[in-house]
Each structure stands twice: as C-alpha cells, then as structure tokens.
Design a protein around this motif. Sequence first.
Motif, short mmCIF file in Angstrom:
data_model
loop_
_atom_site.label_atom_id
_atom_site.label_comp_id
_atom_site.label_asym_id
_atom_site.label_seq_id
_atom_site.Cartn_x
_atom_site.Cartn_y
_atom_site.Cartn_z
N ALA A 1 36.09 -5.88 49.68
CA ALA A 1 34.89 -5.37 50.36
C ALA A 1 35.13 -3.98 50.92
CB ALA A 1 34.48 -6.33 51.47
N ASN A 2 36.33 -3.73 51.40
CA ASN A 2 36.69 -2.42 51.94
C ASN A 2 36.57 -1.33 50.88
OD1 ASN A 2 39.52 -0.67 53.09
ND2 ASN A 2 37.70 -0.95 54.34
N ARG A 3 36.93 -1.68 49.64
CA ARG A 3 36.78 -0.71 48.54
C ARG A 3 35.32 -0.55 48.15
NH1 ARG A 3 42.02 -2.78 47.71
NH2 ARG A 3 41.35 -4.73 46.74
N TRP A 4 34.58 -1.65 48.14
CA TRP A 4 33.16 -1.58 47.80
C TRP A 4 32.37 -0.75 48.82
CZ3 TRP A 4 30.54 -2.44 43.51
CH2 TRP A 4 31.11 -3.24 42.53
N GLU A 5 32.81 -0.74 50.07
CA GLU A 5 32.15 0.08 51.09
C GLU A 5 32.12 1.55 50.69
OE1 GLU A 5 32.81 -1.50 55.50
OE2 GLU A 5 34.72 -1.29 54.46
N LYS A 6 33.11 1.99 49.93
CA LYS A 6 33.24 3.41 49.58
C LYS A 6 32.83 3.71 48.14
CE LYS A 6 34.87 5.79 52.28
NZ LYS A 6 36.24 6.09 52.75
N ARG A 7 32.37 2.70 47.41
CA ARG A 7 32.14 2.86 45.98
C ARG A 7 31.08 3.93 45.67
NH1 ARG A 7 29.58 3.31 41.12
NH2 ARG A 7 30.23 1.80 39.55
N THR A 8 29.94 3.88 46.35
CA THR A 8 28.86 4.83 46.09
C THR A 8 29.29 6.25 46.42
OG1 THR A 8 27.17 3.16 46.51
CG2 THR A 8 26.48 5.45 46.65
N LEU A 9 29.96 6.41 47.57
CA LEU A 9 30.43 7.74 47.95
C LEU A 9 31.49 8.24 46.97
CD1 LEU A 9 30.48 10.06 49.98
CD2 LEU A 9 32.20 8.78 51.29
N MET A 10 32.35 7.34 46.50
CA MET A 10 33.37 7.72 45.53
C MET A 10 32.73 8.31 44.27
SD MET A 10 36.28 5.31 43.74
CE MET A 10 37.45 5.36 45.11
N GLU A 11 31.73 7.63 43.73
CA GLU A 11 31.09 8.13 42.52
C GLU A 11 30.42 9.47 42.77
OE1 GLU A 11 27.85 6.86 39.07
OE2 GLU A 11 28.65 5.34 40.43
N SER A 12 29.75 9.60 43.92
CA SER A 12 29.08 10.86 44.25
C SER A 12 30.07 12.02 44.33
CB SER A 12 28.35 10.70 45.59
OG SER A 12 27.77 11.92 46.00
N LYS A 13 31.22 11.78 44.98
CA LYS A 13 32.23 12.82 45.10
C LYS A 13 32.75 13.24 43.73
CE LYS A 13 32.89 13.19 49.67
NZ LYS A 13 32.85 14.47 50.44
N LEU A 14 33.05 12.26 42.88
CA LEU A 14 33.59 12.58 41.56
C LEU A 14 32.59 13.36 40.73
CD1 LEU A 14 35.29 9.15 40.79
CD2 LEU A 14 36.47 11.30 41.30
N ARG A 15 31.33 12.94 40.75
CA ARG A 15 30.32 13.62 39.94
C ARG A 15 30.05 15.03 40.45
NH1 ARG A 15 28.61 10.44 36.05
NH2 ARG A 15 28.30 8.18 36.33
N SER A 16 30.30 15.27 41.74
CA SER A 16 30.08 16.59 42.30
C SER A 16 31.24 17.54 42.00
CB SER A 16 29.88 16.50 43.82
OG SER A 16 31.10 16.20 44.47
N GLY A 17 32.31 17.00 41.39
CA GLY A 17 33.44 17.84 41.01
C GLY A 17 34.67 17.71 41.89
N THR A 18 34.63 16.80 42.85
CA THR A 18 35.77 16.61 43.75
C THR A 18 36.76 15.61 43.17
OG1 THR A 18 34.46 17.10 45.71
CG2 THR A 18 36.50 15.86 46.05
N THR A 19 38.01 16.00 43.09
CA THR A 19 39.07 15.09 42.65
C THR A 19 39.53 14.26 43.85
OG1 THR A 19 39.86 16.34 40.75
CG2 THR A 19 41.50 15.00 41.91
N LEU A 20 39.66 12.95 43.65
CA LEU A 20 40.10 12.05 44.71
C LEU A 20 41.51 11.56 44.44
CD1 LEU A 20 36.88 9.87 45.19
CD2 LEU A 20 37.54 11.96 46.41
N ILE A 21 42.39 11.80 45.38
CA ILE A 21 43.74 11.24 45.35
C ILE A 21 43.70 10.00 46.24
CG2 ILE A 21 46.18 11.63 45.84
CD1 ILE A 21 45.04 13.44 43.65
#
Length: 215
Positions: free
Chosen positions: A79-99
């Motif tokens: 659930a902790n990962r799902w809390e950030k799922r939408t934001l994660m996709e938005s960041k990646l599509r905007s060009g931000t690399t996530l470590i």
Amino acid sequence: MENGATGSPRGALVVLEGLDRSGKTSQASGLLTYLEGQGLSAELWRFPDRNTCVGQMISSYLSNESELDDRTIHLLFSANRWEKRTLMESKLRSGTTLIVDRYSYSGVAFSSAKGLDIEWCKGPEKGLLAPDLVAYLDVPPEKAAERGGYGGERYEQLEFQKKVAQHYEMLHDLTWKTVDACLPMEEVAKQLREIVMDCVANCQKGKPLVELWQR
C-alpha cells in the motif's frame, strides 16, 4: 500498459535492491548527485516512505514498537508503494529520472523469506510500474552483518538475511544488473553510473512504460 506516451522521451525508473547494509542508501544518494551534475532532472525516493500514514505504521513495526501479522505488514508495504504510484508515473512522463532505494522486490523477497507464498506476495504489486533497471548490490550476508549499525531494525538478523538473499535470486529478470558491493565504494559508484546512464539514454529514446510482472 504501453498506451499514451509510447515513443515519448521520459525519465528512467531505476531501483537499487540488496540486503540490509549492502550500501544502497549511500550509492543512491551518490547517483542522484551525479545525475544532477549531468544536467538531468532526477529525484531520490525510498521505500518504505515513512512520511505517509501507512509509512508510519511500517516504521513502528520495523522499530519493534508494534507487532503485525506477516500478511498484514506485507500488504502495508505494498500500500505504501501504491500511495506513490500516480505521482511516480507523472514524474517519469515529465522527464524526471527516479532513483528508488528498495521497491516491490524487497517486499516479495522479505515476505517470502518469512514463509509466505512468493506468488501471493507478488499479487498486490501487479499494476505498479516496472523498473527500467534494477541494480542489485550483491554482498554476502556475513559481510553485511559486519557493517556499522547492523541489527538496529527487525530484519537485520544474519540467518534471516541469508533466506532473503535466496529469495532475491528467484526474482532476477532481464532488467537486473548485479554489482559486487564488496568492491571499494567508488568502484561500485562507477559501475552504477555506467549502467544507469545507459538506462537513462534508452528511456530518453522513448522506451514505453510497462507494469510490474506483466511483461
């Protein structure tokens, strides 16, 4: 999930995995500094994210301040990962690399090491974004146990970490690159930079996002 932005440049989802005290946190911080130095948009994420309501429950459990059933804590980690799922996709599509310091593989490896069915453990993770690269920092459990601070949290027990290592091996796929974490820190960092930059370049060319365990 190859709709929408297929072919569009995007950021890379890079996950660092490994046993406790394998050096993930230090190397993740160094990677962020390096990527920013290359002029790239990048962020460092960690799971569990202890700042959320769910994350606070997890933190209490890991610090041995509360007791939870093995299935309950597994679902909380998910659930902790799902809390950030939408934001994660938005960041990646905007060009931000996530470590990302730990991701779904940690959840599955640790829970299955406790005796839960590995396929059951994967179930709640399906639908989360699949990493473009998993960098596995490989260190013998005995070596990790010699490092400073070991034993401060619930899972930092040598025999348990040996089981976790075995279950990590079951999860390796083509996105995984293994780095010898017993090498000097700078050599580990050098290898990580090389494989991460290759991954970033592929994502900038329009590699589509896919979902975890749906390949």
